[in-house]
Design a protein around this motif. Structure first.
Motif, mmCIF file in Angstrom:
data_model
loop_
_atom_site.group_PDB
_atom_site.id
_atom_site.type_symbol
_atom_site.label_atom_id
_atom_site.label_comp_id
_atom_site.label_asym_id
_atom_site.label_seq_id
_atom_site.Cartn_x
_atom_site.Cartn_y
_atom_site.Cartn_z
ATOM 1 N N TYR A 110 33.020 34.364 61.177
ATOM 2 C CA TYR A 110 33.361 35.469 60.268
ATOM 3 C C TYR A 110 34.216 36.463 61.042
ATOM 4 O O TYR A 110 34.016 36.686 62.235
ATOM 5 N N CYS A 111 35.143 37.048 60.332
ATOM 6 C CA CYS A 111 36.052 37.997 60.980
ATOM 7 C C CYS A 111 36.585 38.947 59.911
ATOM 8 O O CYS A 111 37.048 38.506 58.856
ATOM 9 N N SER A 112 36.481 40.234 60.153
ATOM 10 C CA SER A 112 37.016 41.199 59.189
ATOM 11 C C SER A 112 38.530 41.305 59.336
ATOM 12 O O SER A 112 39.105 40.926 60.360
ATOM 13 N N GLU A 113 39.157 41.851 58.307
ATOM 14 C CA GLU A 113 40.610 41.920 58.280
ATOM 15 C C GLU A 113 41.185 42.902 59.300
ATOM 16 O O GLU A 113 42.390 42.904 59.556
ATOM 17 N N SER A 114 40.323 43.733 59.909
ATOM 18 C CA SER A 114 40.798 44.686 60.915
ATOM 19 C C SER A 114 41.412 43.996 62.116
ATOM 20 O O SER A 114 42.146 44.624 62.889
ATOM 21 N N ILE A 115 41.104 42.716 62.302
ATOM 22 C CA ILE A 115 41.653 41.964 63.431
ATOM 23 C C ILE A 115 43.171 42.008 63.435
ATOM 24 O O ILE A 115 43.803 42.038 64.489
ATOM 25 N N GLU A 116 43.758 42.052 62.228
ATOM 26 C CA GLU A 116 45.221 42.033 62.147
ATOM 27 C C GLU A 116 45.818 43.309 62.733
ATOM 28 O O GLU A 116 46.846 43.267 63.395
#
Length: 361
Positions: free
Chosen positions: A220-226
């Motif tokens: 799982y990974c939130s979109e903040s990674i971008e």
């Protein structure tokens, strides 16, 4: 058998049809009727018929059709509804047409949500002269009406008692199914609400929220990674955290993380450098908690990374400035010490010469 008049509203948030397996119960009632004539129905408190089997033509094609004879049927409905709380386990009533109806309440989690009906039978052999009179009174086709009367089952009171005892157990099964479904619905509702709150928190934070599985891969990974590392969620899922670090950093952090995993500890303020998709370094502050299964086996970690690159870079600039200032102070001190030495040496020479010029007393 009662009709759509049953319109008492339950105070439970869910209707009976949402809590029971209607196709399953309909199938069971159909099979029971094959073994022995078993007119029955499950009707909710809004009067909605959920299941029905073996309803007698005398009711559905005659008594409930004629507006005047239906009034007599409604008396039966009202009596049952008014006395349903007295059911032990059911309320029985002989309608003005001579047929017997029984109703047992279906109670789930303390709430009365509907009733199980069985009925449309006689407790003694019908008086055909009475029903001939009914045919004339309501202008029924006498031959068809009497044939419908003949098809109505006749039960003894002993058999009725046996059926009511069976119905009691059957309703307990229905209530059990309903309670299980209610708990599942409430559990799923709580889970959805929790997920919605979590999603709102994740969407409102600039931190990168993540979860890694038992294999150490992002699941799982939130979109903040971008915004932090330049990657899309799809590009991160399936990768290891160490895939994003420079080799020397991967080795250092990997050794630290192995110890944390071995002790099933929390990850607390672990600083680590990662490579942005465009190649520059980003410093992250990692915090996380272990995820354990029912057997306390570690199956992953959940956590968040904060981009502290600006703070880290600012600290490095400050440290360099302090180092430069300290070096400057050192050079300044050395210069002053040297100047002091240089000044003292000539003065000592002058003082010595003066001493030589002194005239003896």
């Amino acid at each position: 058998m009662p009709n759509i008049l049953l319109n008492k509203i339950s105070d439970m948030a869910y209707k009976l049809e949402e809590l029971i397996d209607i196709p399953l119960l309909q199938d069971l009632q159909d099979k029971l009727n094959v073994i022995y004539s078993f007119p029955s129905a499950i009707i909710d408190n809004d009067g909605k018929i959920l299941t029905a089997v073996a309803w007698q033509d005398i009711c559905t094609k005659f008594h409930r059709i004629h507006p005047e004879s239906e009034k007599e049927c409604i008396k039966s409905d009202r009596y049952i509804l008014d006395h349903i709380k007295e059911a032990k386990p059911a309320v029985s009533y002989q309608c003005p047409h001579g047929l017997v109806d029984n109703a047992a309440p279906i109670i789930i989690d303390g709430k009365h949500l509907g009733n199980f009906f069985t009925g449309q039978f006689f407790l003694e052999k019908p008086d055909l002269d009475f029903f001939r009179g009914q045919a004339r009174k309501y202008n029924f086709d006498e031959k068809a009406y009497l044939e419908a009367v003949e098809r109505v089952p006749v039960w003894t009171r002993e058999k009725l008692a046996q059926y009511l005892d069976f119905i009691k157990g059957f309703i307990e099964i229905i209530a059990g199914i309903g309670l299980k479904q209610l708990k599942e619905i409430e559990s799923n509702k709580a889970l959805r609400e929790s997920e919605e709150r979590y999603r709102a928190i994740v969407q409102s934070t600039s931190d990168w929220i993540w979860e890694i599985d038992e294999q150490g891969k992002y699941c799982y990974c939130s979109e903040s990674i971008e915004n932090i590392l330049g990657y899309s969620v799809e590009e991160i899922i399936g990768k290891s955290p160490f895939d994003l670090m420079p080799p020397e950093e991967s080795e250092r952090v990997g050794a630290v993380f192995q110890g944390i995993v071995a002790r099933k500890e929390r990850i607390v303020d672990l600083e680590n450098w990662n490579l942005h998709k465009d190649g520059h370094k980003v410093c992250l502050l990692t915090n996380g908690i272990p995820v354990l299964n029912e057997s306390s086996k570690l199956i992953g970690y959940r956590g968040a990374d904060k981009d502290i690159s600006e703070r880290k870079n600012a600290n490095e600039v400050l440290l360099k400035a302090l180092e430069k200032a300290e070096e400057s102070d050192r050079l300044k001190s050395a210069f002053l010490a040297n100047m002091s030495h240089e000044i003292r040496t000539p003065m000592n020479g002058i003082l010595g010469f003066t001493e030589l010029l002194k005239v003896p007393d």
